[in-house]
Design a protein around this motif. Structure first.
Motif, mmCIF file in Angstrom:
data_model
loop_
_atom_site.group_PDB
_atom_site.id
_atom_site.type_symbol
_atom_site.label_atom_id
_atom_site.label_comp_id
_atom_site.label_asym_id
_atom_site.label_seq_id
_atom_site.Cartn_x
_atom_site.Cartn_y
_atom_site.Cartn_z
ATOM 1 N N GLU A 196 0.831 -1.213 0.000
ATOM 2 C CA GLU A 196 0.000 0.000 0.000
ATOM 3 C C GLU A 196 0.864 1.260 0.000
ATOM 4 O O GLU A 196 0.521 2.261 -0.652
ATOM 5 C CB GLU A 196 -0.944 -0.037 1.192
ATOM 6 C CG GLU A 196 -2.056 -1.071 1.014
ATOM 7 C CD GLU A 196 -2.830 -1.356 2.287
ATOM 8 O OE1 GLU A 196 -4.022 -1.714 2.184
ATOM 9 O OE2 GLU A 196 -2.244 -1.245 3.397
ATOM 10 N N ALA A 197 1.975 1.224 0.704
ATOM 11 C CA ALA A 197 2.899 2.365 0.661
ATOM 12 C C ALA A 197 3.452 2.557 -0.743
ATOM 13 O O ALA A 197 3.568 3.690 -1.235
ATOM 14 C CB ALA A 197 4.035 2.156 1.658
ATOM 15 N N LEU A 198 3.783 1.452 -1.402
ATOM 16 C CA LEU A 198 4.281 1.538 -2.774
ATOM 17 C C LEU A 198 3.196 2.091 -3.702
ATOM 18 O O LEU A 198 3.493 2.876 -4.611
ATOM 19 C CB LEU A 198 4.733 0.154 -3.245
ATOM 20 C CG LEU A 198 5.441 0.086 -4.599
ATOM 21 C CD1 LEU A 198 6.666 0.986 -4.628
ATOM 22 C CD2 LEU A 198 5.842 -1.357 -4.912
ATOM 23 N N PHE A 199 1.957 1.707 -3.463
ATOM 24 C CA PHE A 199 0.841 2.236 -4.259
ATOM 25 C C PHE A 199 0.777 3.764 -4.115
ATOM 26 O O PHE A 199 0.544 4.474 -5.102
ATOM 27 C CB PHE A 199 -0.476 1.609 -3.796
ATOM 28 C CG PHE A 199 -1.685 2.084 -4.548
ATOM 29 C CD1 PHE A 199 -2.102 1.446 -5.709
ATOM 30 C CD2 PHE A 199 -2.418 3.187 -4.108
ATOM 31 C CE1 PHE A 199 -3.222 1.892 -6.406
ATOM 32 C CE2 PHE A 199 -3.526 3.636 -4.801
ATOM 33 C CZ PHE A 199 -3.932 2.989 -5.956
ATOM 34 N N LEU A 200 1.001 4.273 -2.910
ATOM 35 C CA LEU A 200 0.968 5.724 -2.709
ATOM 36 C C LEU A 200 2.062 6.421 -3.518
ATOM 37 O O LEU A 200 1.870 7.531 -4.014
ATOM 38 C CB LEU A 200 1.119 6.061 -1.225
ATOM 39 C CG LEU A 200 -0.058 5.688 -0.318
ATOM 40 C CD1 LEU A 200 0.257 6.037 1.135
ATOM 41 C CD2 LEU A 200 -1.346 6.384 -0.761
ATOM 42 N N PHE A 201 3.215 5.773 -3.670
ATOM 43 C CA PHE A 201 4.283 6.369 -4.473
ATOM 44 C C PHE A 201 3.877 6.478 -5.943
ATOM 45 O O PHE A 201 4.394 7.320 -6.676
ATOM 46 C CB PHE A 201 5.575 5.567 -4.342
ATOM 47 C CG PHE A 201 6.461 6.013 -3.219
ATOM 48 C CD1 PHE A 201 7.165 7.212 -3.296
ATOM 49 C CD2 PHE A 201 6.606 5.243 -2.072
ATOM 50 C CE1 PHE A 201 7.990 7.636 -2.255
ATOM 51 C CE2 PHE A 201 7.424 5.653 -1.028
ATOM 52 C CZ PHE A 201 8.118 6.845 -1.119
ATOM 53 N N THR A 202 2.954 5.637 -6.395
ATOM 54 C CA THR A 202 2.513 5.701 -7.796
ATOM 55 C C THR A 202 1.427 6.753 -8.000
ATOM 56 O O THR A 202 1.095 7.093 -9.130
ATOM 57 C CB THR A 202 1.967 4.341 -8.271
ATOM 58 O OG1 THR A 202 0.734 4.046 -7.581
ATOM 59 C CG2 THR A 202 2.973 3.232 -8.016
ATOM 60 N N SER A 203 0.866 7.248 -6.907
ATOM 61 C CA SER A 203 -0.209 8.242 -7.009
ATOM 62 C C SER A 203 0.364 9.635 -7.238
ATOM 63 O O SER A 203 1.391 10.005 -6.668
ATOM 64 C CB SER A 203 -1.041 8.247 -5.727
ATOM 65 O OG SER A 203 -1.941 9.341 -5.716
ATOM 66 N N ASN A 204 -0.298 10.404 -8.069
ATOM 67 C CA ASN A 204 0.097 11.795 -8.282
ATOM 68 C C ASN A 204 -0.778 12.774 -7.511
ATOM 69 O O ASN A 204 -0.655 13.989 -7.694
ATOM 70 C CB ASN A 204 0.042 12.136 -9.777
ATOM 71 C CG ASN A 204 1.139 11.446 -10.556
ATOM 72 O OD1 ASN A 204 2.276 11.358 -10.086
ATOM 73 N ND2 ASN A 204 0.805 10.923 -11.724
#
Length: 359
Positions: A21-29
């Motif tokens: 989920e933390a990695l998913f946040l890095f993909t969010s703009n």
């Protein structure tokens, strides 16, 4: 399926998010949405308080047996700019810091090939004599490992002797990226990530509080940042000895890694700080190191989950040798003004986060 809404629901419910989920946040703009979640997480722990301290950095030597590719501070003997401070000069700087209101000296330096372990012991003991009120935060895990090697002492014995000499806590440097594949690209001569964690674990068991850092914005990717933070979170679950997490933005200008690396952007800095606040739920403090971020990004970060701006610093060398364009120090009044204009409450603290004054 991972969605931003699911992650947000977890954060609002004060539940731990996963590495995925933390990695998913890095993909969010959606930087503002991430920042809002980080601000919520920070508010639960710290309210509107933003901490700082009055401190001084002392770097006893820049001569180092390692030549890490990202580092512009280290020198070999005979190089232009190579130096080693006499113990009298270390004491003079510490005494001056105390006279100017500092509560802490922050001491890190190179791994000098010729200085004995006793030099560092004497440095701490001498500081305690001339400035007994100063808290001594000193030596990275990399330095502690080196002291063990040059002295023939166990790490436990190194800590015992340094504590007797005056060591009060440790900074979080030398972590860089704990993921070994990346570490081998940027600092293959340095101790491994596993060894860094082992030294820090022993520091915590010896009763020493430490910080933890990450150096980001070079050859690592978002997955490496998350794995790095995950290893820190796991150790914090075990020991509880970390005080603050400090993301350090890579300064490419004078580094051997500068080819094809532009360093970080303001957006990347804010996102990294915010995700750290959300993911590292067992850390009380996230610090924006204004020396490497610059004053303005550090100030904006206070709306993105950050609750500490480090300190007055005075004579910072490592980041500036690498190309940092920030001033080498800030006045106490300057830090108070930065925090106040961001709508937060400036709180002067000591090294162990005990409040001294609120403004």
């Amino acid at each position: 399926m991972t969605t931003f809404e699911n992650i947000a629901a977890k954060v609002r419910a004060n539940e731990r998010i996963s590495a995925d989920e933390a990695l998913f946040l890095f993909t969010s703009n959606d930087l503002l949405a991430i920042g809002e979640l980080a601000a919520l997480a920070n508010g639960r722990k710290n309210g509107k308080n933003v901490f700082f301290n009055v401190n001084r950095h002392i770097n006893p030597t820049n001569i180092c047996v390692n030549r890490c590719a990202f580092c512009a501070f280290s020198r070999t003997p005979g190089d232009d700019g190579a130096y080693t401070l006499a113990l009298e000069e270390v004491c003079r700087k510490a005494k001056q810091a105390a006279e100017e209101g500092a509560t802490e000296v922050h001491i890190v330096g190179g791994l000098h090939p010729d200085l004995p372990f006793e030099y560092y012991e004497k440095a701490l003991g001498s500081i305690r004599q001339v400035a007994p009120g100063l808290h001594i935060k000193a030596f990275t895990a990399v330095e502690i490992d080196y002291f063990g090697r040059i002295s023939g002492l166990s790490i436990e014995q190194v800590f015992e002797r340094l504590k007797a000499a005056g060591l009060g806590s440790m900074p979080g440097g030398g972590a860089e990226i704990l993921v070994e594949e990346v570490r081998q690209k940027i600092c293959p001569e340095k101790i491994s990530g596993a060894r860094w964690l082992e030294i820090i674990r022993l520091a915590h068991l010896a009763g020493l509080k430490t910080n933890a850092t990450i150096l980001y914005g070079h050859v690592e990717g978002p997955a490496d940042r998350v794995r790095h933070m995950e290893m820190l979170r796991e150790l914090q679950d075990e020991t509880g000895g970390f005080q603050a997490f400090i993301p350090l933005a890579f300064q490419p200008e004078n580094s051997d890694l500068k080819l094809n690396i532009r360093g970080t952007s303001g957006l990347d800095d804010l996102k990294t700080l915010a995700i750290a606040r959300i993911f590292l739920d067992n850390f009380n403090h996230i610090k924006a190191y204004w020396v490497m971020l610059g004053e303005k990004i550090a100030q904006v970060s206070l709306a993105f989950g950050v609750n500490d701006l480090d300190g007055t610093v005075v004579e910072e060398k490592i980041g500036h040798d690498a190309g940092a364009r920030s001033p080498q120090s800030l006045t106490k009044e300057g830090i108070i003004r930065l925090i106040g204009k961001a709508g937060r409450t400036p709180v002067e603290r000591d090294t162990l986060y005990r409040p001294i004054n609120s403004y």
